[in-house]
Scaffold this active site. Structure first.
Site, PDB file in Angstrom:
ATOM      1  N   LYS A  28       0.847  -1.184   0.000  1.00  0.00           N
ATOM      2  CA  LYS A  28       0.000   0.000   0.000  1.00  0.00           C
ATOM      3  C   LYS A  28       0.882   1.233   0.000  1.00  0.00           C
ATOM      4  O   LYS A  28       1.999   1.126   0.526  1.00  0.00           O
ATOM      5  CB  LYS A  28      -0.957   0.022   1.197  1.00  0.00           C
ATOM      6  CG  LYS A  28      -0.384  -0.289   2.584  1.00  0.00           C
ATOM      7  CD  LYS A  28       0.768   0.444   3.154  1.00  0.00           C
ATOM      8  CE  LYS A  28       0.723   1.917   3.318  1.00  0.00           C
ATOM      9  NZ  LYS A  28       2.004   2.448   3.926  1.00  0.00           N
ATOM     10  N   TYR A  65      -4.175   4.398   6.420  1.00  0.00           N
ATOM     11  CA  TYR A  65      -4.649   3.477   7.465  1.00  0.00           C
ATOM     12  C   TYR A  65      -5.962   3.972   8.076  1.00  0.00           C
ATOM     13  O   TYR A  65      -6.851   3.181   8.405  1.00  0.00           O
ATOM     14  CB  TYR A  65      -3.589   3.310   8.563  1.00  0.00           C
ATOM     15  CG  TYR A  65      -2.446   2.413   8.143  1.00  0.00           C
ATOM     16  CD1 TYR A  65      -2.560   1.030   8.218  1.00  0.00           C
ATOM     17  CD2 TYR A  65      -1.263   2.943   7.647  1.00  0.00           C
ATOM     18  CE1 TYR A  65      -1.525   0.199   7.822  1.00  0.00           C
ATOM     19  CE2 TYR A  65      -0.215   2.130   7.247  1.00  0.00           C
ATOM     20  CZ  TYR A  65      -0.357   0.755   7.339  1.00  0.00           C
ATOM     21  OH  TYR A  65       0.663  -0.064   6.937  1.00  0.00           O
TER      22      TYR A  65
HETATM   23  P1  NAD Z   1      12.522   1.636   1.791  1.00  0.00           P
HETATM   24  O1  NAD Z   1      13.070   2.920   1.272  1.00  0.00           O
HETATM   25  O2  NAD Z   1      13.060   1.123   3.074  1.00  0.00           O
HETATM   26  O3  NAD Z   1      12.714   0.504   0.709  1.00  0.00           O
HETATM   27  C1  NAD Z   1      12.415   0.698  -0.647  1.00  0.00           C
HETATM   28  C2  NAD Z   1      13.225  -0.262  -1.493  1.00  0.00           C
HETATM   29  O4  NAD Z   1      12.959   0.027  -2.860  1.00  0.00           O
HETATM   30  C3  NAD Z   1      14.729  -0.100  -1.264  1.00  0.00           C
HETATM   31  O5  NAD Z   1      15.323  -1.364  -1.169  1.00  0.00           O
HETATM   32  C4  NAD Z   1      15.203   0.616  -2.520  1.00  0.00           C
HETATM   33  O6  NAD Z   1      16.528   0.256  -2.872  1.00  0.00           O
HETATM   34  C5  NAD Z   1      14.215   0.090  -3.553  1.00  0.00           C
HETATM   35  N1  NAD Z   1      14.093   0.948  -4.724  1.00  0.00           N
HETATM   36  C6  NAD Z   1      13.966   0.510  -5.974  1.00  0.00           C
HETATM   37  N2  NAD Z   1      13.920   1.518  -6.843  1.00  0.00           N
HETATM   38  C7  NAD Z   1      14.027   2.646  -6.120  1.00  0.00           C
HETATM   39  C8  NAD Z   1      14.046   4.026  -6.458  1.00  0.00           C
HETATM   40  N3  NAD Z   1      13.939   4.455  -7.726  1.00  0.00           N
HETATM   41  N4  NAD Z   1      14.151   4.925  -5.462  1.00  0.00           N
HETATM   42  C9  NAD Z   1      14.230   4.526  -4.170  1.00  0.00           C
HETATM   43  N5  NAD Z   1      14.228   3.215  -3.795  1.00  0.00           N
HETATM   44  C10 NAD Z   1      14.139   2.296  -4.766  1.00  0.00           C
HETATM   45  O7  NAD Z   1      10.944   1.816   1.860  1.00  0.00           O
HETATM   46  P2  NAD Z   1       9.931   0.867   2.638  1.00  0.00           P
HETATM   47  O8  NAD Z   1       9.638   1.477   3.949  1.00  0.00           O
HETATM   48  O9  NAD Z   1      10.405  -0.515   2.595  1.00  0.00           O
HETATM   49  O10 NAD Z   1       8.603   1.058   1.746  1.00  0.00           O
HETATM   50  C11 NAD Z   1       8.402   0.351   0.545  1.00  0.00           C
HETATM   51  C12 NAD Z   1       6.904   0.172   0.282  1.00  0.00           C
HETATM   52  O11 NAD Z   1       6.343  -0.554   1.341  1.00  0.00           O
HETATM   53  C13 NAD Z   1       6.108   1.476   0.193  1.00  0.00           C
HETATM   54  O12 NAD Z   1       5.107   1.351  -0.770  1.00  0.00           O
HETATM   55  C14 NAD Z   1       5.501   1.616   1.565  1.00  0.00           C
HETATM   56  O13 NAD Z   1       4.285   2.342   1.585  1.00  0.00           O
HETATM   57  C15 NAD Z   1       5.267   0.163   1.919  1.00  0.00           C
HETATM   58  N6  NAD Z   1       5.264  -0.076   3.375  1.00  0.00           N
HETATM   59  C16 NAD Z   1       4.245  -0.764   3.910  1.00  0.00           C
HETATM   60  C17 NAD Z   1       4.218  -1.017   5.263  1.00  0.00           C
HETATM   61  C18 NAD Z   1       3.104  -1.817   5.859  1.00  0.00           C
HETATM   62  O14 NAD Z   1       3.036  -1.910   7.078  1.00  0.00           O
HETATM   63  N7  NAD Z   1       2.261  -2.434   5.070  1.00  0.00           N
HETATM   64  C19 NAD Z   1       5.228  -0.547   6.074  1.00  0.00           C
HETATM   65  C20 NAD Z   1       6.280   0.156   5.502  1.00  0.00           C
HETATM   66  C21 NAD Z   1       6.286   0.381   4.136  1.00  0.00           C
END
Ligand code: NAD
Length: 368
Positions: free
Chosen positions: A136, A221
């Protein structure tokens, strides 16, 4: 206060009356029993912070297993390969992952990348004939979401959104209580979702990659929660935006939005979404016969809460473990969670987000 045994007994009774509704209790009840059915073979795309959490949680899954990796960072692939015993032939980067279409080891790809990348990545995974699990928000607006739904339908693959709360035991219990009439007619929901965001250079504050600010990330949320706590779809929204730091929260990145939603029954919701306040993770819902409050309501848990009758006592289980087992049950056996997790559910939230942004910008009440 009910014992764990009482809880399991109650849930096994409801499992009999609702045979195709997934219940986290199915997993607790079956804890001691070995599972020898099919396992959903999943590749994670995006080995960032949440991907790391999902991979760890999947180690406790019975019906889903981590078999592949998609990342632009070779050093991460190496580390994860060793940690989780993933073979080289199941590892891809963002340029070559279309080749998963020829890899029978992978059933589904879990997209856990920045929001602005979800749509194109979903279309590619669907084209490769694999099920899509997408974090999401599913995309950056409803139009993208609908395109994702259409593409997955055309490719005859499932599109599931990472709505982990739809499997969380206390949340599931509260939704059941509401459906069974324990709160009477739902009248009012209050959702507060927020945290203070750090690093100003992160993708969450880059409009192209995030699609928006707090609303896309955390406010969603309260939107989704209002819908499953009240059990209705909103018919109008109003919204007011506050920005105290336009340097950090640039054009198109919302810092704080208060929003209201109206529902066909006359129920109303009043919510706050913010990147500028900590400890905002609270749901309250009151109906004609009783109320429920949850705080924390959507964090990684344990979720805590109480109703007018007393505390919620359902056990904490890692949300992502339940979610991935539940998604496997859905894909293999058609077992539906108590609230949908499909692409259409994702589009409903995206339409509301679009309307909230429009309401905040124009000051108008937006009909849905
Ligand atoms: P994050 O920045 O920690 O991780 C993102 C990943 O995507 C990294 O490994 C990064 O290298 C990669 N990536 C690939 N292409 C990229 C680009 N062009 N720019 C930046 N990063 C790139 O982020 P996250 O917190 O893991 O969030 C990722 C997704 O998960 C989002 O959509 C976020 O909303 C979702 N999320 C959901 C929950 C949940 O509880 N359901 C919690 C946190 C995040």
């Amino acid at each position: 206060m009910g014992s764990r045994r009482d809880f399991l007994q109650k849930l096994s009774v409801s499992a009999v009356s609702l045979p195709l509704i997934y219940s986290p209790a199915n997993l607790f009840a079956a804890d001691s029993e070995p599972y020898d059915g099919p396992k959903l073979k999943v590749a994670i795309m995006g080995l960032g912070s949440y991907g790391t959490r999902v991979a760890k949680a999947m180690q406790s899954c019975k019906r889903a297993t981590l078999v592949g990796l998609i990342s632009g960072t070779p050093s991460k692939i190496e580390k994860w390969k060793t940690k989780y015993g993933i073979p080289e032939k199941n590892c891809y980067n963002y340029d070559n992952f279309d080749a998963i279409k020829d890899n029978p080891d992978i059933d589904a790809v879990y997209i856990i990348t920045p929001n602005g990348l979800h749509k194109d990545q979903t279309l590619r995974v669907a084209k490769a004939g694999k099920h899509v699990i997408c974090e999401k928000p599913m995309g950056i607006n409803a139009k993208e979401g609908q395109e994702m739904v259409d593409a997955c339908k055309a490719a005859n693959v499932k599109l599931l959104i990472g709505y982990r709360m739809h499997f969380e035991p206390k949340t599931v219990a509260v939704i059941k209580m509401r459906k069974e009439g324990m709160f009477g007619t739902p009248k009012f929901f209050q959702g507060q979702s927020g945290f203070t965001i750090g690093d100003p250079t992160q993708w969450r504050l880059n409009k192209e990659l995030s699609g928006g600010g707090a609303m896309m990330d955390i406010g969603i949320y309260s939107i989704n929660g209002a819908r499953y706590m009240l059990g209705e779809e909103p018919i109008w929204v109003t919204a007011q935006e506050t920005k105290t730091d336009p340097q950090k929260f640039k054009e198109g990145i919302d810092e704080t939005i208060q929003f209201q939603m109206g529902f066909p029954s006359g129920a109303v919701a009043n919510c706050l979404s913010t990147y500028n306040m900590n400890n905002l993770d609270r749901f309250f819902m009151t109906g004609s016969k009783g109320y429920v409050e949850m705080q924390p309501s959507t964090g990684y848990g344990p979720i805590e809460g109480r109703t007018h009758e007393g505390p919620l006592t359902q056990p904490h289980v890692t949300h992502q473990t339940l979610q991935m087992d539940g998604m496997a049950a859905l894909i293999f056996d058609g077992v539906q969670p108590i609230v949908p997790i499909d692409g259409e559910e994702g589009v409903k939230d995206m339409k509301i987000i679009d309307a909230i942004f429009l309401a905040a910008k124009t000051g108008n009440k937006i009909e849905l």
